[in-house]
Design a protein around this motif. Structure first.
Motif, PDB file in Angstrom:
ATOM      1  N   SER A 136      35.328  36.407  43.136  1.00  0.00           N
ATOM      2  CA  SER A 136      35.035  37.482  42.189  1.00  0.00           C
ATOM      3  C   SER A 136      36.317  38.018  41.553  1.00  0.00           C
ATOM      4  O   SER A 136      36.350  38.297  40.348  1.00  0.00           O
ATOM      5  CB  SER A 136      34.284  38.614  42.896  1.00  0.00           C
ATOM      6  OG  SER A 136      34.038  39.678  42.010  1.00  0.00           O
ATOM      7  N   LEU A 137      37.385  38.146  42.359  1.00  0.00           N
ATOM      8  CA  LEU A 137      38.659  38.628  41.829  1.00  0.00           C
ATOM      9  C   LEU A 137      39.221  37.652  40.795  1.00  0.00           C
ATOM     10  O   LEU A 137      39.698  38.069  39.729  1.00  0.00           O
ATOM     11  CB  LEU A 137      39.658  38.819  42.970  1.00  0.00           C
ATOM     12  CG  LEU A 137      41.029  39.398  42.595  1.00  0.00           C
ATOM     13  CD1 LEU A 137      40.897  40.734  41.883  1.00  0.00           C
ATOM     14  CD2 LEU A 137      41.902  39.531  43.843  1.00  0.00           C
ATOM     15  N   ALA A 138      39.139  36.370  41.100  1.00  0.00           N
ATOM     16  CA  ALA A 138      39.593  35.363  40.134  1.00  0.00           C
ATOM     17  C   ALA A 138      38.776  35.450  38.851  1.00  0.00           C
ATOM     18  O   ALA A 138      39.327  35.378  37.737  1.00  0.00           O
ATOM     19  CB  ALA A 138      39.478  33.967  40.744  1.00  0.00           C
ATOM     20  N   ARG A 139      37.472  35.640  38.992  1.00  0.00           N
ATOM     21  CA  ARG A 139      36.598  35.726  37.819  1.00  0.00           C
ATOM     22  C   ARG A 139      36.880  36.984  37.005  1.00  0.00           C
ATOM     23  O   ARG A 139      36.852  36.956  35.766  1.00  0.00           O
ATOM     24  CB  ARG A 139      35.126  35.693  38.268  1.00  0.00           C
ATOM     25  CG  ARG A 139      34.156  35.641  37.110  1.00  0.00           C
ATOM     26  CD  ARG A 139      32.743  35.299  37.568  1.00  0.00           C
ATOM     27  NE  ARG A 139      31.860  35.266  36.422  1.00  0.00           N
ATOM     28  CZ  ARG A 139      31.091  36.267  36.022  1.00  0.00           C
ATOM     29  NH1 ARG A 139      31.105  37.420  36.712  1.00  0.00           N
ATOM     30  NH2 ARG A 139      30.325  36.173  34.963  1.00  0.00           N
ATOM     31  N   ALA A 154      48.766  35.959  33.962  1.00  0.00           N
ATOM     32  CA  ALA A 154      47.457  36.304  34.528  1.00  0.00           C
ATOM     33  C   ALA A 154      46.665  35.038  34.847  1.00  0.00           C
ATOM     34  O   ALA A 154      45.985  34.964  35.884  1.00  0.00           O
ATOM     35  CB  ALA A 154      46.682  37.177  33.543  1.00  0.00           C
ATOM     36  N   ARG A 155      46.777  34.044  33.974  1.00  0.00           N
ATOM     37  CA  ARG A 155      46.089  32.765  34.208  1.00  0.00           C
ATOM     38  C   ARG A 155      46.630  32.081  35.461  1.00  0.00           C
ATOM     39  O   ARG A 155      45.863  31.521  36.255  1.00  0.00           O
ATOM     40  CB  ARG A 155      46.292  31.866  32.980  1.00  0.00           C
ATOM     41  CG  ARG A 155      45.784  30.456  33.134  1.00  0.00           C
ATOM     42  CD  ARG A 155      45.637  29.797  31.771  1.00  0.00           C
ATOM     43  NE  ARG A 155      46.891  29.815  31.030  1.00  0.00           N
ATOM     44  CZ  ARG A 155      47.816  28.830  31.074  1.00  0.00           C
ATOM     45  NH1 ARG A 155      47.601  27.787  31.841  1.00  0.00           N
ATOM     46  NH2 ARG A 155      48.896  28.904  30.349  1.00  0.00           N
ATOM     47  N   TYR A 156      47.931  32.142  35.664  1.00  0.00           N
ATOM     48  CA  TYR A 156      48.525  31.532  36.852  1.00  0.00           C
ATOM     49  C   TYR A 156      48.086  32.253  38.127  1.00  0.00           C
ATOM     50  O   TYR A 156      47.936  31.627  39.187  1.00  0.00           O
ATOM     51  CB  TYR A 156      50.045  31.541  36.754  1.00  0.00           C
ATOM     52  CG  TYR A 156      50.593  30.645  35.665  1.00  0.00           C
ATOM     53  CD1 TYR A 156      49.951  29.450  35.338  1.00  0.00           C
ATOM     54  CD2 TYR A 156      51.736  30.988  34.947  1.00  0.00           C
ATOM     55  CE1 TYR A 156      50.428  28.638  34.331  1.00  0.00           C
ATOM     56  CE2 TYR A 156      52.230  30.184  33.944  1.00  0.00           C
ATOM     57  CZ  TYR A 156      51.576  28.999  33.632  1.00  0.00           C
ATOM     58  OH  TYR A 156      52.061  28.196  32.635  1.00  0.00           O
ATOM     59  N   ILE A 157      47.894  33.559  38.039  1.00  0.00           N
ATOM     60  CA  ILE A 157      47.408  34.307  39.208  1.00  0.00           C
ATOM     61  C   ILE A 157      45.981  33.890  39.548  1.00  0.00           C
ATOM     62  O   ILE A 157      45.641  33.682  40.721  1.00  0.00           O
ATOM     63  CB  ILE A 157      47.496  35.827  38.954  1.00  0.00           C
ATOM     64  CG1 ILE A 157      48.965  36.260  38.899  1.00  0.00           C
ATOM     65  CG2 ILE A 157      46.758  36.607  40.047  1.00  0.00           C
ATOM     66  CD1 ILE A 157      49.171  37.703  38.490  1.00  0.00           C
ATOM     67  N   ALA A 158      45.130  33.769  38.522  1.00  0.00           N
ATOM     68  CA  ALA A 158      43.756  33.300  38.751  1.00  0.00           C
ATOM     69  C   ALA A 158      43.767  31.883  39.314  1.00  0.00           C
ATOM     70  O   ALA A 158      42.987  31.549  40.219  1.00  0.00           O
ATOM     71  CB  ALA A 158      42.963  33.345  37.442  1.00  0.00           C
ATOM     72  N   PHE A 159      44.653  31.057  38.802  1.00  0.00           N
ATOM     73  CA  PHE A 159      44.823  29.687  39.315  1.00  0.00           C
ATOM     74  C   PHE A 159      45.239  29.718  40.779  1.00  0.00           C
ATOM     75  O   PHE A 159      44.702  28.985  41.622  1.00  0.00           O
ATOM     76  CB  PHE A 159      45.871  28.950  38.473  1.00  0.00           C
ATOM     77  CG  PHE A 159      46.316  27.632  39.062  1.00  0.00           C
ATOM     78  CD1 PHE A 159      45.546  26.493  38.910  1.00  0.00           C
ATOM     79  CD2 PHE A 159      47.527  27.539  39.750  1.00  0.00           C
ATOM     80  CE1 PHE A 159      45.952  25.274  39.454  1.00  0.00           C
ATOM     81  CE2 PHE A 159      47.944  26.334  40.287  1.00  0.00           C
ATOM     82  CZ  PHE A 159      47.159  25.206  40.143  1.00  0.00           C
ATOM     83  N   VAL A 166      43.275  28.134  44.061  1.00  0.00           N
ATOM     84  CA  VAL A 166      43.898  27.173  44.980  1.00  0.00           C
ATOM     85  C   VAL A 166      43.910  27.733  46.404  1.00  0.00           C
ATOM     86  O   VAL A 166      43.631  27.014  47.369  1.00  0.00           O
ATOM     87  CB  VAL A 166      45.326  26.837  44.513  1.00  0.00           C
ATOM     88  CG1 VAL A 166      46.056  26.002  45.568  1.00  0.00           C
ATOM     89  CG2 VAL A 166      45.297  26.090  43.189  1.00  0.00           C
ATOM     90  N   PHE A 167      44.217  29.029  46.531  1.00  0.00           N
ATOM     91  CA  PHE A 167      44.214  29.668  47.847  1.00  0.00           C
ATOM     92  C   PHE A 167      42.828  29.585  48.487  1.00  0.00           C
ATOM     93  O   PHE A 167      42.700  29.315  49.695  1.00  0.00           O
ATOM     94  CB  PHE A 167      44.639  31.131  47.713  1.00  0.00           C
ATOM     95  CG  PHE A 167      44.540  31.916  48.990  1.00  0.00           C
ATOM     96  CD1 PHE A 167      45.408  31.679  50.044  1.00  0.00           C
ATOM     97  CD2 PHE A 167      43.556  32.891  49.146  1.00  0.00           C
ATOM     98  CE1 PHE A 167      45.300  32.392  51.239  1.00  0.00           C
ATOM     99  CE2 PHE A 167      43.452  33.621  50.333  1.00  0.00           C
ATOM    100  CZ  PHE A 167      44.327  33.371  51.382  1.00  0.00           C
ATOM    101  N   LEU A 168      41.781  29.797  47.689  1.00  0.00           N
ATOM    102  CA  LEU A 168      40.415  29.718  48.215  1.00  0.00           C
ATOM    103  C   LEU A 168      40.082  28.299  48.655  1.00  0.00           C
ATOM    104  O   LEU A 168      39.434  28.101  49.692  1.00  0.00           O
ATOM    105  CB  LEU A 168      39.427  30.186  47.141  1.00  0.00           C
ATOM    106  CG  LEU A 168      37.957  30.261  47.557  1.00  0.00           C
ATOM    107  CD1 LEU A 168      37.782  31.162  48.778  1.00  0.00           C
ATOM    108  CD2 LEU A 168      37.098  30.777  46.403  1.00  0.00           C
TER     109      LEU A 168
END
Length: 303
Positions: free
Chosen positions: A188-191, A220-225, A229-231
């Motif tokens: 959800s945070l990534a979304r 911001a895109r790299y953080i979502a990425f 990856v972490f998930l």
């Protein structure tokens, strides 16, 4: 019909589905003791959904100007539903949800549980009016509330049924529910970050301090990425340590959850247009659904 769109009925159906899966798929598979009758569980679901519906409405009320830029074709408040009427809907849904939560808490003799519903309703209001304008804080709050929609089932179903004989299995089951809540929180945070990138133009005009505005769209895109990856790594660790002997579960997670997340991470790394971010947002929601549907798998692997 516009009211259904305003309260995001599809999202509400997803919340209800997940709660039903926890009670009627996961809990029976593990053979744990539960507290709520079918009627009481229905009260829990309805209370959760009505408070969430109120949250969607109040958020849209305060987002009218930004939404008129980001998604003018989907604007409802002021265009199809007057703002004062939307406030009435917000109050009605929220009050009904809180009252049902109070009634349910008293039914099971856990009066303190009522505070959960009040806190959720308050956070949704504070988010809409203030927190969403603070970098990352609003995203985290919404993601926490998504996870809480799972945890609340464990709180009401498992905790009151704990005794000295079943304490281990009840606690272990609550940990499993919490693990699913962590999955829901991260995805959800990534979304939420992806949606902020998608809505950057309207948010910038409204002077919101969202992550892509403060750090830039690329960062911001790299953080979502990174979250995606972490998930993926977290799921691989979970499978390797807890489900490695259950081939059906491993196969399901690889095909229906990890595989799509790998695809999403690749798309995130190269995304540029608003349409691409919208597609990624929708894919993340689908992975959220497929992850939650994995609860059904337990009915087959734990027979």
């Amino acid at each position: 019909m516009k009211l259904l769109q305003l309260i995001r009925f599809k999202n509400l159906l997803l919340i209800a589905l997940v709660q039903v899966l926890i009670k009627y798929a996961m809990f029976p598979a593990f053979g744990v003791n539960t507290t709520l009758t079918a009627f009481q569980f229905a009260l829990l679901v309805i209370s959760t959904l009505t408070i969430a519906a109120g949250g969607y409405i109040i958020n849209d009320i305060y987002d009218v100007e930004a939404d008129s830029i980001n998604k003018p074709n989907k604007l409802i408040i002021g265009k199809h539903i007057p703002e004062d009427k939307a406030y009435t809907y917000y109050m009605a849904f929220t009050v009904i949800g809180v009252i049902l939560g109070f009634y349910l808490s008293n039914l099971i003799n856990r009066n303190t549980f009522f505070a959960i519903f009040v806190i959720i309703a308050a956070l949704l209001y504070i988010y809409a009016t203030f927190l969403q304008q603070i970098v990352l804080v609003g995203n985290i709050i919404i993601s926490v509330l998504v996870g809480l929609s799972l945890v609340i089932v464990g709180i009401f179903e498992l905790l009151p049924a704990i005794n000295t004989q079943n304490q281990f299995i009840q606690s272990s089951m609550f940990e499993v529910v919490f693990d699913y809540a962590v999955f829901a929180f991260i995805i959800s945070l990534a979304r939420e970050i992806v949606k902020d990138i998608q809505d950057v133009d309207g948010d910038y005009k409204m002077q919101f301090k969202t992550l892509p505005i403060v750090l830039g769209k690329n960062r911001a895109r790299y953080i979502a990425f990174g979250l995606t990856v972490f998930l993926i790594l977290l799921l691989i660790y979970y499978l390797a340590n807890y489900l490695y002997m259950r081939q059906v579960a491993v196969a399901y997670f690889i095909i229906a959850v990890i595989g799509p997340l790998v695809y999403i991470s690749i798309k995130l790394f190269s995304a540029e247009t608003k349409a691409q971010y919208k597609s990624i947002s929708n894919l993340l929601k689908l992975v959220m659904l497929s992850g939650m549907l994995s609860m059904i798998v337990y009915l087959f692997i734990l027979k």
